[in-house]
Design an enzyme around this catalytic site. Structure first.
Site, PDB file in Angstrom:
ATOM      1  N   TRP A 176       0.862  -1.174   0.000  1.00 26.74           N
ATOM      2  CA  TRP A 176       0.000   0.000   0.000  1.00 26.74           C
ATOM      3  C   TRP A 176       0.906   1.234   0.000  1.00 26.74           C
ATOM      4  O   TRP A 176       1.793   1.340   0.837  1.00 26.74           O
ATOM      5  CB  TRP A 176      -0.925   0.058   1.223  1.00 26.74           C
TER       6      TRP A 176
ATOM      7  N   GLU B 170      -2.958  -2.875  -2.723  1.00 24.56           N
ATOM      8  CA  GLU B 170      -4.123  -2.323  -2.001  1.00 24.56           C
ATOM      9  C   GLU B 170      -4.516  -0.953  -2.533  1.00 24.56           C
ATOM     10  O   GLU B 170      -3.731  -0.012  -2.510  1.00 24.56           O
ATOM     11  CB  GLU B 170      -3.787  -2.225  -0.507  1.00 24.56           C
TER      12      GLU B 170
ATOM     13  N   LYS C 111      -7.080   2.558  -2.746  1.00 24.16           N
ATOM     14  CA  LYS C 111      -7.688   3.469  -1.771  1.00 24.16           C
ATOM     15  C   LYS C 111      -8.381   4.604  -2.504  1.00 24.16           C
ATOM     16  O   LYS C 111      -7.987   4.985  -3.599  1.00 24.16           O
ATOM     17  CB  LYS C 111      -6.593   4.014  -0.846  1.00 24.16           C
TER      18      LYS C 111
ATOM     19  N   ASP D 225      -9.668  -3.033   1.078  1.00 23.68           N
ATOM     20  CA  ASP D 225      -9.809  -2.529   2.450  1.00 23.68           C
ATOM     21  C   ASP D 225     -11.199  -1.921   2.561  1.00 23.68           C
ATOM     22  O   ASP D 225     -11.590  -1.084   1.743  1.00 23.68           O
ATOM     23  CB  ASP D 225      -8.713  -1.492   2.722  1.00 23.68           C
TER      24      ASP D 225
ATOM     25  N   HIS E 278     -11.726   1.825   2.192  1.00 19.26           N
ATOM     26  CA  HIS E 278     -11.117   2.510   1.060  1.00 19.26           C
ATOM     27  C   HIS E 278     -12.044   2.745  -0.124  1.00 19.26           C
ATOM     28  O   HIS E 278     -11.604   2.808  -1.267  1.00 19.26           O
ATOM     29  CB  HIS E 278      -9.876   1.744   0.595  1.00 19.26           C
TER      30      HIS E 278
ATOM     31  N   HIS F 254      -8.738  -6.341   3.923  1.00 18.81           N
ATOM     32  CA  HIS F 254      -8.438  -5.584   5.128  1.00 18.81           C
ATOM     33  C   HIS F 254      -9.800  -5.248   5.730  1.00 18.81           C
ATOM     34  O   HIS F 254     -10.463  -4.302   5.305  1.00 18.81           O
ATOM     35  CB  HIS F 254      -7.659  -4.308   4.815  1.00 18.81           C
TER      36      HIS F 254
ATOM     37  N   ASP G 205     -12.291   6.789   6.167  1.00 15.40           N
ATOM     38  CA  ASP G 205     -11.434   5.643   6.476  1.00 15.40           C
ATOM     39  C   ASP G 205     -10.890   5.760   7.900  1.00 15.40           C
ATOM     40  O   ASP G 205      -9.693   5.889   8.114  1.00 15.40           O
ATOM     41  CB  ASP G 205     -10.287   5.609   5.452  1.00 15.40           C
TER      42      ASP G 205
ATOM     43  N   ASP H  67     -10.847   3.633  10.426  1.00 21.79           N
ATOM     44  CA  ASP H  67     -10.191   2.461  11.021  1.00 21.79           C
ATOM     45  C   ASP H  67     -10.651   2.156  12.438  1.00 21.79           C
ATOM     46  O   ASP H  67      -9.838   1.898  13.319  1.00 21.79           O
ATOM     47  CB  ASP H  67      -8.666   2.606  10.958  1.00 21.79           C
TER      48      ASP H  67
ATOM     49  N   ASP I 265      -7.579  -4.585   9.554  1.00 23.94           N
ATOM     50  CA  ASP I 265      -6.843  -3.321   9.499  1.00 23.94           C
ATOM     51  C   ASP I 265      -7.644  -2.232  10.186  1.00 23.94           C
ATOM     52  O   ASP I 265      -8.554  -1.658   9.600  1.00 23.94           O
ATOM     53  CB  ASP I 265      -6.554  -2.939   8.025  1.00 23.94           C
TER      54      ASP I 265
HETATM   55  C1  RNT Z   1      -3.862   2.627   4.753  1.00 26.79           C
HETATM   56  C2  RNT Z   1      -4.004   1.201   4.424  1.00 26.79           C
HETATM   57  C3  RNT Z   1      -2.920   0.295   4.896  1.00 26.79           C
HETATM   58  C4  RNT Z   1      -2.455   0.592   6.312  1.00 26.79           C
HETATM   59  C5  RNT Z   1      -1.488  -0.419   6.868  1.00 26.79           C
HETATM   60  C6  RNT Z   1      -0.843   0.024   8.120  1.00 26.79           C
HETATM   61  O1  RNT Z   1      -4.965   3.373   4.486  1.00 26.79           O
HETATM   62  O2  RNT Z   1      -5.240   0.730   4.865  1.00 26.79           O
HETATM   63  O3  RNT Z   1      -3.310  -1.015   4.768  1.00 26.79           O
HETATM   64  O4  RNT Z   1      -3.522   0.726   7.195  1.00 26.79           O
HETATM   65  O5  RNT Z   1      -0.582  -0.767   5.884  1.00 26.79           O
HETATM   66 ZN    ZN Z   2      -5.572  -1.389   4.670  1.00 24.12          ZN
END
Ligand code: RNT
Ligand code: ZN
Length: 414
Positions: A181, A222, A224, A255, A258, A282, A290, A292, A322
């Site tokens: 990523w 990955e 986003k 993810d 994302h 993720h 995003d 998290d 994640d």
């Molecule tokens: C960031 C991505 C990525 C990170 C990790 C730490 O937006 O989601 O995967 O969260 O690599």
């Molecule tokens: Zn991620």
């Protein structure tokens, strides 16, 4: 075997669902637990590197792991309260070494203590190059940077992580996913998106030029939508990486944070799986963006689990988590989040799948509605409790006591 499980088993059998088979299927699923929840995405590089790349945990709850030893102790506790056999997802800046290698100098030996720890516990390891928290990511451009020197630096970093991941996979006898990523993007509207995307594509090609043994390591990319500081354009968008993964036969990482907030990420699985062989998830909980947050057993996560099960995608999907929350106990965040993923999977495994599919084939939308809604009342909790009991993992109030006791133990960390 508990009486309530016996009763539940009989009830599921009435619905033509085999609860024992569901338990067996769940115990075969390993979740890749992200190391970065344990220390707020700080990493253990000796020189400080907080700049660049836009990932930031918020909160100041006591007990953050400050060293690899503390992080491993916290993980040992967390894994002991999570039923099943799982994996640790390590980021390159969590190296465990007295040396101070820059990102373009890292080698397998800088991670050996992690591999030994994992081997002792029968855990698999996954890996990630770290393209953020570094001065050379301050422009929010790494592999797509217009400066060839900066691109070369990051290409070298990524290439080395592939070698390290392959060696980890070989040492542990378990394929190590190496997920890429990059934060690359633009704060304000760029005029040459094409040039940036061509640079990212070429850098990825160079970084992944060396053939690796797929049984040892699997490349993943990955996408986003946007990040803080790169609101106008993300170079590695969903379309970019979907195309890249399909064309180059690498895994695609989805993810859940994302995408546009109203998109259904679970819906994407069946589509992308027709073009891409391997999928990495993720699993995360975006709140408005995003953000998290720790995953809940909510509709989004249950939909994801149901798609994995009903689309037959478990064998070629790696389930990683994640999220990072620094306002609560970090070990609790791990334990509750992983268990929520498992509970969602178990629930999906316990649904009357073939009956539902048959009804849908017959276009009986009324019966599908009845069955899907009535199935919500089946005794999933008794099957989960049995799963935990067989793995010697606590549930409910006794889990709560364990989590609180451990948090109290680490709260004094400075
Ligand atoms: C960031 C991505 C990525 C990170 C990790 C730490 O937006 O989601 O995967 O969260 O690599
Ligand atoms: Zn991620």
């Amino acid at each position: 075997m508990s009486k309530s499980f016996d009763q539940a088993k009989a009830q599921f059998a009435d619905w033509q669902v085999d609860a024992e088979a569901a338990l067996a299927a769940l115990s075969a699923i390993s979740i890749s637990v992200h190391c970065w929840q344990g220390d707020d995405v700080g990493g253990f590089e000796r020189k400080s590197g907080t700049s660049g790349g836009g990932i930031q945990a918020t909160g100041n709850h006591p007990g953050r792991a400050r060293t690899p030893e503390e992080l491993r102790a916290d993980l040992d506790f967390a894994f002991s309260r999570i039923p099943g056999r799982h994996r640790l997802n390590l980021h390159a800046f969590y190296m465990d070494t007295d040396e101070s290698p820059d990102r373009d100098q890292i080698e397998y030996r800088h991670f050996r203590p992690w591999v030994e720890w994992a081997r002792d516990r029968g855990l698999g390891l996954d890996f990630n190059p770290t393209f953020f928290a570094h001065a050379k990511a301050d422009d929010n451009l790494t592999l797509a940077h217009p400066d060839a020197g900066i691109r070369d630096f990051w290409i070298e970093h990524g290439a080395r992580t592939r070698d390290i991941a392959a060696q980890i996979g070989a040492e542990l006898g378990s394929q190590c996913v190496n997920n890429i990523w990059v934060p690359d993007g633009f704060k304000d509207i760029p005029v040459d998106r094409m040039a940036a995307r061509e640079r990212l594509w070429q850098s990825l090609d160079r970084m992944m030029a060396k053939p690796q043994v797929r049984a040892q390591m699997l490349d993943a990319v990955e996408s986003k939508l946007f990040g803080i500081g790169v609101e106008a354009c993300t170079v590695g968008s969903h379309e970019f990486y979907l195309g890249y993964a399909a064309k180059k036969d690498v895994a695609l990482c989805l993810d859940m944070g994302h995408f546009h907030p109203t998109e259904n990420v679970a819906d994407k699985l069946s589509s992308v799986s027709l073009a891409v062989q391997d999928i990495l998830l993720h699993v995360s909980r975006p709140m408005r963006w995003d953000s998290d947050h720790v995953i809940l057993m909510n509709d989004d996560v249950m939909a994801m689990a149901q798609e994995l099960v009903f689309s037959g995608l478990l064998p070629r999907t790696k389930i990683g988590l994640d999220y990072f929350d620094a306002t609560i106990s970090r070990t609790t965040a791990w334990v509750i989040g992983v268990r929520n993923m498992q509970k969602a999977l178990l629930r999906a495994l316990l649904l009357p799948q073939s009956r539902l599919k048959e009804i849908e084939r017959k276009m009986d939308n009324t019966a599908r509605l009845i069955l899907a809604e009535e199935a919500r009342d089946l005794p999933f909790a008794a099957v989960w409790a049995e799963f935990c009991a067989r793995a010697d993992a606590p549930t409910g109030l006794s889990l709560m006591k364990d989590l609180e006791t451990y948090q109290a133990k680490v709260a004094g960390r400075g």
